[in-house]
Design a protein around this motif. Structure first.
Motif, PDB file in Angstrom:
ATOM      1  N   UNK A  96     -10.256 -32.951  38.062  1.00 33.78           N
ATOM      2  CA  UNK A  96     -10.852 -33.785  37.029  1.00 33.78           C
ATOM      3  C   UNK A  96     -11.314 -32.949  35.852  1.00 33.78           C
ATOM      4  N   UNK A  97     -11.899 -31.793  36.160  1.00 35.06           N
ATOM      5  CA  UNK A  97     -12.378 -30.916  35.083  1.00 35.06           C
ATOM      6  C   UNK A  97     -11.213 -30.400  34.252  1.00 35.06           C
ATOM      7  N   UNK A  98     -10.118 -29.961  34.901  1.00 31.25           N
ATOM      8  CA  UNK A  98      -8.961 -29.462  34.183  1.00 31.25           C
ATOM      9  C   UNK A  98      -8.330 -30.562  33.341  1.00 31.25           C
ATOM     10  N   UNK A  99      -8.222 -31.766  33.888  1.00 28.93           N
ATOM     11  CA  UNK A  99      -7.621 -32.866  33.155  1.00 28.93           C
ATOM     12  C   UNK A  99      -8.449 -33.199  31.914  1.00 28.93           C
ATOM     13  N   UNK A 100      -9.774 -33.216  32.112  1.00 23.80           N
ATOM     14  CA  UNK A 100     -10.650 -33.590  31.007  1.00 23.80           C
ATOM     15  C   UNK A 100     -10.615 -32.558  29.902  1.00 23.80           C
ATOM     16  N   UNK A 101     -10.564 -31.260  30.278  1.00 23.38           N
ATOM     17  CA  UNK A 101     -10.504 -30.220  29.263  1.00 23.38           C
ATOM     18  C   UNK A 101      -9.190 -30.299  28.491  1.00 23.38           C
TER      19      UNK A 101
ATOM     20  N   UNK B 221     -16.307 -28.585  56.280  1.00 24.72           N
ATOM     21  CA  UNK B 221     -15.357 -27.859  55.428  1.00 24.72           C
ATOM     22  C   UNK B 221     -14.321 -28.801  54.826  1.00 24.72           C
ATOM     23  N   UNK B 222     -13.910 -29.807  55.580  1.00 27.22           N
ATOM     24  CA  UNK B 222     -12.955 -30.779  55.050  1.00 27.22           C
ATOM     25  C   UNK B 222     -13.549 -31.546  53.869  1.00 27.22           C
ATOM     26  N   UNK B 223     -14.793 -31.977  54.005  1.00 29.11           N
ATOM     27  CA  UNK B 223     -15.456 -32.677  52.907  1.00 29.11           C
ATOM     28  C   UNK B 223     -15.582 -31.762  51.695  1.00 29.11           C
ATOM     29  N   UNK B 224     -15.937 -30.501  51.938  1.00 28.20           N
ATOM     30  CA  UNK B 224     -16.048 -29.544  50.835  1.00 28.20           C
ATOM     31  C   UNK B 224     -14.716 -29.393  50.101  1.00 28.20           C
ATOM     32  N   UNK B 225     -13.626 -29.301  50.852  1.00 31.60           N
ATOM     33  CA  UNK B 225     -12.309 -29.123  50.232  1.00 31.60           C
ATOM     34  C   UNK B 225     -11.930 -30.322  49.381  1.00 31.60           C
ATOM     35  N   UNK B 226     -12.301 -31.516  49.814  1.00 32.84           N
ATOM     36  CA  UNK B 226     -12.042 -32.720  49.014  1.00 32.84           C
ATOM     37  C   UNK B 226     -12.764 -32.619  47.684  1.00 32.84           C
ATOM     38  N   UNK B 227     -14.031 -32.215  47.715  1.00 29.98           N
ATOM     39  CA  UNK B 227     -14.811 -32.093  46.483  1.00 29.98           C
ATOM     40  C   UNK B 227     -14.247 -31.010  45.571  1.00 29.98           C
ATOM     41  N   UNK B 228     -13.940 -29.855  46.142  1.00 27.48           N
ATOM     42  CA  UNK B 228     -13.425 -28.752  45.327  1.00 27.48           C
ATOM     43  C   UNK B 228     -12.117 -29.146  44.648  1.00 27.48           C
TER      44      UNK B 228
ATOM     45  N   UNK C 267     -23.711 -38.437  29.597  1.00 25.04           N
ATOM     46  CA  UNK C 267     -23.347 -38.505  31.013  1.00 25.04           C
ATOM     47  C   UNK C 267     -22.580 -37.261  31.431  1.00 25.04           C
ATOM     48  N   UNK C 268     -22.506 -36.971  32.743  1.00 25.04           N
ATOM     49  CA  UNK C 268     -21.636 -35.887  33.232  1.00 25.04           C
ATOM     50  C   UNK C 268     -20.172 -36.244  32.993  1.00 25.04           C
ATOM     51  N   UNK C 269     -19.381 -35.276  32.554  1.00 25.84           N
ATOM     52  CA  UNK C 269     -18.002 -35.564  32.148  1.00 25.84           C
ATOM     53  C   UNK C 269     -17.122 -36.091  33.271  1.00 25.84           C
ATOM     54  N   UNK C 270     -17.265 -35.568  34.498  1.00 21.61           N
ATOM     55  CA  UNK C 270     -16.337 -35.967  35.551  1.00 21.61           C
ATOM     56  C   UNK C 270     -16.491 -37.433  35.950  1.00 21.61           C
TER      57      UNK C 270
ATOM     58  N   UNK D 172     -20.341 -40.062  44.933  1.00 28.22           N
ATOM     59  CA  UNK D 172     -19.649 -40.581  46.116  1.00 28.22           C
ATOM     60  C   UNK D 172     -18.497 -41.492  45.708  1.00 28.22           C
ATOM     61  N   UNK D 173     -18.772 -42.431  44.811  1.00 31.52           N
ATOM     62  CA  UNK D 173     -17.739 -43.387  44.409  1.00 31.52           C
ATOM     63  C   UNK D 173     -16.574 -42.705  43.706  1.00 31.52           C
ATOM     64  N   UNK D 174     -16.877 -41.703  42.879  1.00 36.42           N
ATOM     65  CA  UNK D 174     -15.837 -41.045  42.091  1.00 36.42           C
ATOM     66  C   UNK D 174     -14.988 -40.095  42.922  1.00 36.42           C
ATOM     67  N   UNK D 175     -15.605 -39.370  43.846  1.00 38.56           N
ATOM     68  CA  UNK D 175     -14.902 -38.304  44.557  1.00 38.56           C
ATOM     69  C   UNK D 175     -14.506 -38.680  45.978  1.00 38.56           C
ATOM     70  N   UNK D 176     -15.416 -39.230  46.747  1.00 42.68           N
ATOM     71  CA  UNK D 176     -15.187 -39.336  48.189  1.00 42.68           C
ATOM     72  C   UNK D 176     -14.772 -40.723  48.661  1.00 42.68           C
ATOM     73  N   UNK D 177     -15.140 -41.748  47.943  1.00 41.83           N
ATOM     74  CA  UNK D 177     -14.931 -43.115  48.428  1.00 41.83           C
ATOM     75  C   UNK D 177     -13.466 -43.390  48.793  1.00 41.83           C
ATOM     76  N   UNK D 178     -12.530 -42.958  47.954  1.00 40.79           N
ATOM     77  CA  UNK D 178     -11.116 -43.235  48.203  1.00 40.79           C
ATOM     78  C   UNK D 178     -10.546 -42.435  49.369  1.00 40.79           C
ATOM     79  N   UNK D 179     -11.290 -41.441  49.866  1.00 41.53           N
ATOM     80  CA  UNK D 179     -10.804 -40.584  50.952  1.00 41.53           C
ATOM     81  C   UNK D 179     -11.321 -41.006  52.327  1.00 41.53           C
TER      82      UNK D 179
END
Length: 307
Positions: A301-306, A288-295, A245-248, A103-110
């Motif tokens: 984040x995954x692309x940046x980390x790789x 669907x809006x929440x899902x799009x934020x996560x996707x 830990x999980x990378x993201x 929640x803090x990493x993905x949704x909190x700022x939205x």
């Protein structure tokens, strides 16, 4: 005295013919509608509907009750509309569940940009899925599929890779050399003597990464077992200590060089993350809006980390 909301719910079921449509009309959950109906039937001591797979058919007692109360309830609703302070449109309230760090990493700022109400609940995946099935939550982010709940549907949307990190003041000695030389026996012995952090709700990450890379169960206890992964990250940033830990969740700390990536493992250790919803999902546009934020944010984040 009978709860007037029971009458409102009864009228909605009578006029909409199904529990699902009644729930949508009342901006509430289907289990909540069922509770109101069961309470009213218990109060009057009569069965008000015949329940079929397609619709709710009013009994003769149901038809009589509807005739008695409809005019009075309509008058009350007109009075409410006339005298209420504002006439704002009803705003949907979405209930979601996930771990605190996600929640803090993905949704909190939205949150401030959402045009609907949101209630977030944190807990373990098993309890959250149970609440989803009981109609208390609308959406759960989870790495696990629990097939015992027939009303729950899962949609895979990304993967989290489990990695080994350390605070940037950690003495890693020959650890990088052992990894490059694939001397995993020496690597294991070296790591076992280091300072380790883990989270009480995420020990599975720790055990799984260790077993998949050393083919042994963890035979030592972390020095510090904290409430969650967020606490671990804050503790090792610009300090000493190892964690798995999980990378993201550590993307920003890695970018700011507050912690260092030590090892991804011999092979990727990963979890698929799922959106879990009920098959009778309401408020589809909001979900669907929440899902799009996560996707969007997790893929970035995954692309940046790789990279």
């Amino acid at each position: 005295m009978v709860n007037l909301e029971w009458y409102r719910t009864f009228i909605a079921i009578y006029e909409k013919n199904t529990l699902t449509k009644a729930a949508e009309y009342l901006f509430t959950s289907q289990p909540g509608v069922s509770v109101h109906l069961n309470s009213l039937e218990s109060y009057v001591g009569k069965k008000l509907f015949e329940r079929t797979s397609r619709k709710m058919i009013p009994t003769e007692d149901g038809k009589q009750l509807y005739g008695f109360i409809i005019e009075a309830i309509e008058k009350l609703e007109k009075a409410e509309q006339h005298f209420k302070k504002t006439s704002k449109e009803v705003i949907p309230s979405i209930n979601i569940g996930m771990c605190t760090e996600t929640f803090q990493t993905i949704l909190e700022s939205e949150i401030s940009s959402l045009n609907f109400n949101l209630v977030a609940k944190f807990g373990n995946h098993q309890d959250l899925i149970k609440d989803l099935n009981n109609g208390l939550l609308d959406l759960v982010i989870t790495p696990k599929v629990d097939k015992k709940y027939s009303l729950t549907e899962y949609e895979a949307f990304t993967k989290e890779n489990i990695i080994m990190v350390a605070g940037n003041n950690t003495d890693i000695g020959n650890i990088k050399n052992y990894i490059e030389e694939e001397d995993f026996s020496a690597l294991e012995n070296k790591l076992k003597n280091k300072i380790w952090y883990s989270a009480s709700n995420e020990m599975e990450h720790f055990r799984r990464f260790w077993y998949e890379n050393f083919k042994k169960r963890v035979d030592f206890k972390p020095n510090y077992i904290l409430p969650n992964i967020g606490s671990i990250i804050r503790c090792i940033e610009n300090a000493e200590g190892f964690a798995i830990v999980p990378d993201f969740l550590v993307n920003e700390s890695l970018k700011d060089e507050k912690i260092n990536l030590i090892w991804r493992g011999k092979n990727d250790t990963s979890n698929t993350l799922y959106f879990a919803t009920r098959s009778d999902l309401q408020f589809k546009k909001e979900i669907e809006l929440i899902k799009e934020i996560f996707k969007s944010k997790m893929n970035l984040k995954t692309q940046h980390h790789k990279g």
